[in-house]
Write a protein that holds these residues in place. Sequence first.
Motif, PDB file in Angstrom:
ATOM      1  N   ARG A  95       0.781  -0.999   0.026  1.00 20.92           N
ATOM      2  CA  ARG A  95       0.103  -0.495   0.222  1.00 20.92           C
ATOM      3  C   ARG A  95       0.842   1.441  -0.013  1.00 20.92           C
ATOM      4  O   ARG A  95       2.177   1.490   0.083  1.00 20.92           O
ATOM      5  CB  ARG A  95      -0.833   0.093   1.306  1.00 20.92           C
ATOM      6  CG  ARG A  95      -1.623  -1.053   1.120  1.00 20.92           C
ATOM      7  CD  ARG A  95      -3.261  -1.285   2.449  1.00 20.92           C
ATOM      8  NE  ARG A  95      -2.318  -0.328   3.546  1.00 20.92           N
ATOM      9  CZ  ARG A  95      -2.986  -0.706   4.636  1.00 20.92           C
ATOM     10  NH1 ARG A  95      -2.973  -1.704   4.823  1.00 20.92           N
ATOM     11  NH2 ARG A  95      -1.979   0.316   5.512  1.00 20.92           N
ATOM     12  N   GLU A  96       0.141   2.610  -0.319  1.00 19.89           N
ATOM     13  CA  GLU A  96       1.170   4.090  -0.416  1.00 19.89           C
ATOM     14  C   GLU A  96       1.578   4.277   1.043  1.00 19.89           C
ATOM     15  O   GLU A  96       3.041   4.200   0.812  1.00 19.89           O
ATOM     16  CB  GLU A  96       0.059   4.911  -0.806  1.00 19.89           C
ATOM     17  CG  GLU A  96       0.830   6.232  -1.097  1.00 19.89           C
ATOM     18  CD  GLU A  96      -0.087   7.026  -1.646  1.00 19.89           C
ATOM     19  OE1 GLU A  96       0.409   8.533  -2.404  1.00 19.89           O
ATOM     20  OE2 GLU A  96      -1.357   6.531  -1.817  1.00 19.89           O
ATOM     21  N   ASP A  97       1.429   3.340   2.481  1.00 22.83           N
ATOM     22  CA  ASP A  97       1.686   4.267   3.603  1.00 22.83           C
ATOM     23  C   ASP A  97       2.364   3.146   3.721  1.00 22.83           C
ATOM     24  O   ASP A  97       3.944   3.569   4.539  1.00 22.83           O
ATOM     25  CB  ASP A  97       0.820   3.469   4.643  1.00 22.83           C
ATOM     26  CG  ASP A  97       0.248   2.437   5.133  1.00 22.83           C
ATOM     27  OD1 ASP A  97       0.804   1.303   4.269  1.00 22.83           O
ATOM     28  OD2 ASP A  97      -0.602   2.280   5.482  1.00 22.83           O
ATOM     29  N   ALA A  98       3.519   2.064   2.478  1.00 21.88           N
ATOM     30  CA  ALA A  98       5.073   1.220   2.954  1.00 21.88           C
ATOM     31  C   ALA A  98       5.369   2.616   2.395  1.00 21.88           C
ATOM     32  O   ALA A  98       7.017   1.739   2.237  1.00 21.88           O
ATOM     33  CB  ALA A  98       4.172   0.317   2.205  1.00 21.88           C
ATOM     34  N   ILE A  99       5.579   3.387   1.600  1.00 25.85           N
ATOM     35  CA  ILE A  99       6.382   4.019   1.098  1.00 25.85           C
ATOM     36  C   ILE A  99       6.821   4.859   2.189  1.00 25.85           C
ATOM     37  O   ILE A  99       6.522   6.119   2.679  1.00 25.85           O
ATOM     38  CB  ILE A  99       6.116   4.930  -0.064  1.00 25.85           C
ATOM     39  CG1 ILE A  99       5.010   4.488  -1.942  1.00 25.85           C
ATOM     40  CG2 ILE A  99       6.984   5.716  -0.973  1.00 25.85           C
ATOM     41  CD1 ILE A  99       5.127   4.816  -2.312  1.00 25.85           C
ATOM     42  N   ALA A 100       8.143   4.454   2.579  1.00 22.77           N
ATOM     43  CA  ALA A 100       8.910   5.474   3.009  1.00 22.77           C
ATOM     44  C   ALA A 100       9.982   6.877   2.554  1.00 22.77           C
ATOM     45  O   ALA A 100       9.672   8.059   3.385  1.00 22.77           O
ATOM     46  CB  ALA A 100      10.591   4.609   3.631  1.00 22.77           C
TER      47      ALA A 100
END
Length: 182
Positions: free
Chosen positions: A103-108
Motif C-alpha cells: 500500500r501507499e503507506d509502505a513508501i518511506a
Amino acid sequence: MDETRQQHWKTLDRFLEIRSPWFTLLGEHLEDDRQQVIDYWRVEKTDSVVLLTLHDGQLLFPMLNYRPGLGEATLDFPGGRVSEGQTPETAVPKILEKELGLREDAIAHLTLLNPKGWAINSSFSNQKLYGFVVEIDPTISVNSDLVAATYPTTSEGIRSLLQDLTCLQCRAVLFEWQNQLS
C-alpha cells in the motif's frame, strides 16, 4: 535538430489512424526539409513508470511477466502505464500495490530520477519513461509470494543483477540511480 530545419517539416495528411486501449497507430505523409514526401508510421502511447524498489538493502523484483515481443518471461522492476488524468507520481502507488502488494503507506521515501521523462523511441513514438526510486519502510513486511527475486544494493549485487536484467528501460533507471548516488 536546429530550429530552422525543424520548422520546415510539415504533416501533409494522415492516411491511417488505428486506436486501441494500448496505443494509437498513425500513418502520415510528411514533407521533410528537402521537400521530399515520406510515408511515416508512428505510435502514440501513454507514458510509462519504472520503480526501482528498495527494501532493507535489497532491490525487489515482482513476479516475472511474459513479454509477447520476446516470447518469454523477463525480470523487470515494477512498472506500468500512466493512465489518463494521472501524473507519473500518482501512478506509483497503484503500480506498487498491483506488482508487490504494498500500500501507499509502505513508501518511506519516493524520488523521481528524471523529471522531464526519457523518450522511449522518439522517431517512432511519443512515449516517455519516468524512473522512480521507491524506498519501502523497513518495518513493513513484503509478501515473499509476490517477489520473484532480490539483489543486494552492493556493487557485487548490481553486477549480478546486470547479468539477469535484459529490460533496457529497467537498466536505464538502475544506471540513473547509480549515477545520482555518485
